[in-house]
Design a protein around this motif. Structure first.
Motif: not given
Length: 98
Positions: A31, A35, A38-39, A41, A52, A54
């Protein structure tokens, strides 16, 4: 996976794994300070697609060995395979207990 964020720019960073048919793939969860989401990947262990996206950490409840557990669901954008990552605790920074 390229273009990973600088850890200094992150409020949160975690590594996890997803599995498919004996193949394991690493999941990076972070994170950014800028932002709210949370991203996630990861390379899909089924089809190899680099995902990828969010997320707001919505959870799904599943019963396992007679116990209810919460998981974060992640789905491959290419093949649609769904993976579950055990819910993790997020420390809230900047707040002090009084």
């Amino acid at each position: 996976m390229e273009n990973l964020p600088n850890l200094e720019d992150c409020d949160y960073f975690k590594k996890s794994t997803v599995n498919y048919d004996g193949k394991e793939s690493r999941v990076l969860i972070y994170k950014l300070k800028t932002s709210r989401d949370y991203t996630f990947r990861f390379l899909c262990p089924k089809c190899g697609f680099e995902n990828k996206f969010d997320s707001d950490l919505s959870t799904v409840k599943k019963k396992e060995s007679g116990k209810n557990k919460e998981y974060i669901s992640v789905k491959c954008k290419k093949c649609g395979t769904e993976y579950f990552i055990e819910k993790f605790k997020v420390a809230v920074r900047g707040l002090k207990k009084v």
